[in-house]
Design an enzyme around this catalytic site. Structure first.
Site, short mmCIF file in Angstrom:
data_model
loop_
_atom_site.label_atom_id
_atom_site.label_comp_id
_atom_site.label_asym_id
_atom_site.label_seq_id
_atom_site.Cartn_x
_atom_site.Cartn_y
_atom_site.Cartn_z
N ASP A 1 -6.55 -12.01 -31.01
CA ASP A 1 -5.56 -13.09 -30.88
C ASP A 1 -4.69 -13.13 -32.14
OD1 ASP A 1 -7.80 -13.97 -32.41
OD2 ASP A 1 -7.17 -16.05 -32.16
N GLU B 1 -10.16 -16.24 -32.77
CA GLU B 1 -10.40 -16.40 -34.20
C GLU B 1 -9.42 -17.36 -34.84
OE1 GLU B 1 -10.44 -15.70 -38.53
OE2 GLU B 1 -8.75 -15.55 -37.15
N1 BES Z 1 -7.32 -12.94 -41.34
C1 BES Z 1 -7.47 -14.34 -41.56
C2 BES Z 1 -8.51 -14.66 -42.60
C3 BES Z 1 -7.99 -14.52 -44.00
C4 BES Z 1 -6.96 -15.33 -44.41
C5 BES Z 1 -8.51 -13.59 -44.84
C6 BES Z 1 -6.46 -15.21 -45.69
C7 BES Z 1 -8.02 -13.47 -46.10
C8 BES Z 1 -6.98 -14.29 -46.53
C9 BES Z 1 -7.89 -15.01 -40.28
O1 BES Z 1 -7.22 -14.51 -39.18
C10 BES Z 1 -7.55 -16.49 -40.37
O2 BES Z 1 -6.43 -16.84 -40.57
N2 BES Z 1 -8.52 -17.35 -40.25
C11 BES Z 1 -8.32 -18.77 -40.18
C12 BES Z 1 -9.64 -19.36 -39.74
C13 BES Z 1 -9.57 -20.78 -39.29
C14 BES Z 1 -8.68 -20.95 -38.08
C15 BES Z 1 -10.97 -21.27 -38.97
C16 BES Z 1 -7.91 -19.35 -41.51
O3 BES Z 1 -8.35 -18.88 -42.57
O4 BES Z 1 -7.13 -20.30 -41.50
ZN ZN Z 2 -7.24 -12.47 -39.06
#
Ligand code: BES
Ligand code: ZN
Length: 474
Positions: free
Chosen positions: A99, A165
């Site tokens: 997603d 995710e």
């Molecule tokens: N790929 C990101 C996680 C991430 C963000 C890794 C910044 C390293 C640096 C992932 O897709 C994401 O955005 N996760 C969300 C999770 C939330 C919706 C629970 C986030 O971090 O906001």
């Molecule tokens: Zn991600």
């Protein structure tokens, strides 16, 4: 020899791999937007077909329904795919998400976000190119290269690909725990490529993530929106109450005002202090990624510490507020303020929620308003920290040296991937974050991109890592 042959194949077939990414980006699999839910399903099917075509045994798991503000919505399936099941080989679990974040041309994209465009700097621009379609396809490219070369994969691969995710991974935790002794039984280590290099030139391995707790603060009073000329000055306005409470959450310098939050934060050791000195990151990298010089902290170390190891509180938006251009003299009857706290070792999400709720209730009561206020935590995910000395990391470092001719930095991240900790806890195995993209890829932002070189070298990295990890003791 096998590794050289593999890397050579990846170079020669890079345009095919870019075409695969083009097809994936064209599917607007935005999990947060109910209108795009069918596209999320289509993206899941795309991956199922790609994996089946490469001989994987694939199943999808239905996660039931999501309650989207009172409307039930079908959750996209988890794609579980196995490539190889040789008991003599190690089994590596690969997690990724199919997603993406929302994206509209009007947000300021220079190109259509769902049409992959390669610019004159060989950057592949499109929503999901870096987060996380490029990396997911990287693994698939690895399987394809081995198949077409007639090369045996050095490990068994188990895929776990989800479509929620970006919306908090609803339903996946339960599946991980239920399948720990079944689908995930023989897994020896877990590898996730869903984060980014620190800067733009040096690869890294990542061993920590912050957690995230998301809050909804609802204030309501009047039965319907009202005319401010008729009722302004005569009633308690929900939005004024909301602003008063939300302004007590965080200072402009980033300090969180909820009492007790910092008490749970692990102290910095001398050993940790020393780790910041050698990292490939500068204030210029930060300024470039932000697109401005609005940093709070004056040096690299404190910037990274506030990204990785201190909590932060961000205000995200207000549902129900008037936000269109122009003037409208309305008093909104009900507003919902959204904010989240990124949490770090040793904060406990349950305790954090309690601190936030008590504080917000106290602050609201101080207002003497006759409106009603409800504060809810919509989801919480804990922080995660692994040991970067684990053989899984040693293998990834070796692979990085083979592909990039440099030792990777060891980094943590400020973002969150909710299931990372679930895999570590449920399977009791090491989890490695092995990023493909650069720090300036603009994940979640406009003009998200993945450099062609990161996609291609990154595909090599994932493949060479599998060869290296087959040789270590896990
Ligand atoms: N790929 C990101 C996680 C991430 C963000 C890794 C910044 C390293 C640096 C992932 O897709 C994401 O955005 N996760 C969300 C999770 C939330 C919706 C629970 C986030 O971090 O906001
Ligand atoms: Zn991600």
């Amino acid at each position: 020899m096998a590794v050289e042959e593999f890397m050579d194949y990846v170079d020669k077939h890079q345009n095919d791999f870019v075409e695969r990414l083009r097809k994936a980006v064209a599917i607007p699999s935005v999990s947060g937007d109910p209108n795009h839910r069918p596209d999320v399903f289509r993206m899941g099917e795309f991956l199922v077909n790609e994996l089946k075509a490469l001989g994987a045994s694939v199943e999808t798991r239905d996660l039931g329904k999501q309650d989207f503000h009172g409307t039930p919505l079908d959750l996209p399936p988890v794609v579980l795919a196995t490539v190889g099941n040789d008991p003599a080989k190690k089994t590596i679990l690969v997690y990724g998400h199919y997603d993406v974040q929302p994206a509209l041309k009007e947000d300021g994209w220079t190109t259509d976000p769902f049409v992959l465009v390669e610019d004159d700097k060989q950057r592949l621009i499109g929503r999901g190119s870096s987060d996380d379609k490029g990396p997911v396809l990287g693994w698939i490219n690895v399987v394809e290269a081995h198949k077409n070369l007639g090369l045996e994969l050095p490990v068994n691969i188990k895929f776990c690909l989800e479509g929620m995710e970006e919306s908090g991974s609803e339903g996946l935790d339960d599946l991980i725990y239920q399948e720990a002794d079944k689908y995930f039984k023989d897994v020896d280590a877990v590898t996730i490529s869903d984060n980014y290099w620190l800067g733009t030139t040096k690869p890294c391995l990542t061993y920590g993530l912050r957690g995230v707790s998301y809050f909804h603060l609802t204030v309501k009073g009047p039965a319907a929106d009202l005319h401010s000329g008729v009722f302004g000055g005569t009633i308690h306005e929900p939005m004024s109450d909301l602003f008063a409470v939300m302004s007590k959450l965080v200072q402009p310098d980033g300090k969180i005002l909820v009492p007790g939050v910092y008490d749970q934060v692990r102290a910095v050791t001398d050993e940790e202090e020393a780790t910041y000195a050698t990292l490939d990151f500068s204030l210029d990298d930060l300024h470039a990624a932000v697109g401005n010089k609005t940093n709070i902290h004056p040096d690299v170390k404190s910037v990274l510490q506030h990204r990785w190891r201190y909590p932060s509180l961000s205000l995200h938006g207000i549902e129900g507020a008037f936000y269109n251009p122009g003037d409208k003299t309305v008093i909104p009857a009900k507003v919902i303020g959204k904010f989240s706290i990124r949490s770090v070792p040793d904060m406990d999400p349950k305790k954090l929620t309690e601190l936030v709720k008590n504080y917000v209730n106290d602050e609201f009561n101080k207002l003497g308003s006759k409106n009603t206020m409800v504060i809810e935590c919509s989801h919480d995910g804990n922080h995660w920290l692994a040991s970067p000395n684990h053989p899984n990391y040693v293998a990834a470092a070796k692979a990085t040296e083979t592909v990039y001719k440099v030792k990777p930095d060891l980094t943590r991240e400020g973002g969150s991937i909710p299931v990372t900790l679930s895999f570590q806890d449920a399977l009791k195995k090491n989890v490695l974050l092995l990023p493909m993209g650069r720090g300036d890829d603009g994940a979640h932002s406009i003009n998200e991109k993945l450099d062609r070189s990161n996609y291609i070298q990154g595909t090599k990295l994932l493949g060479v890592y599998l060869h290296e990890v087959s040789k270590v003791d896990l």
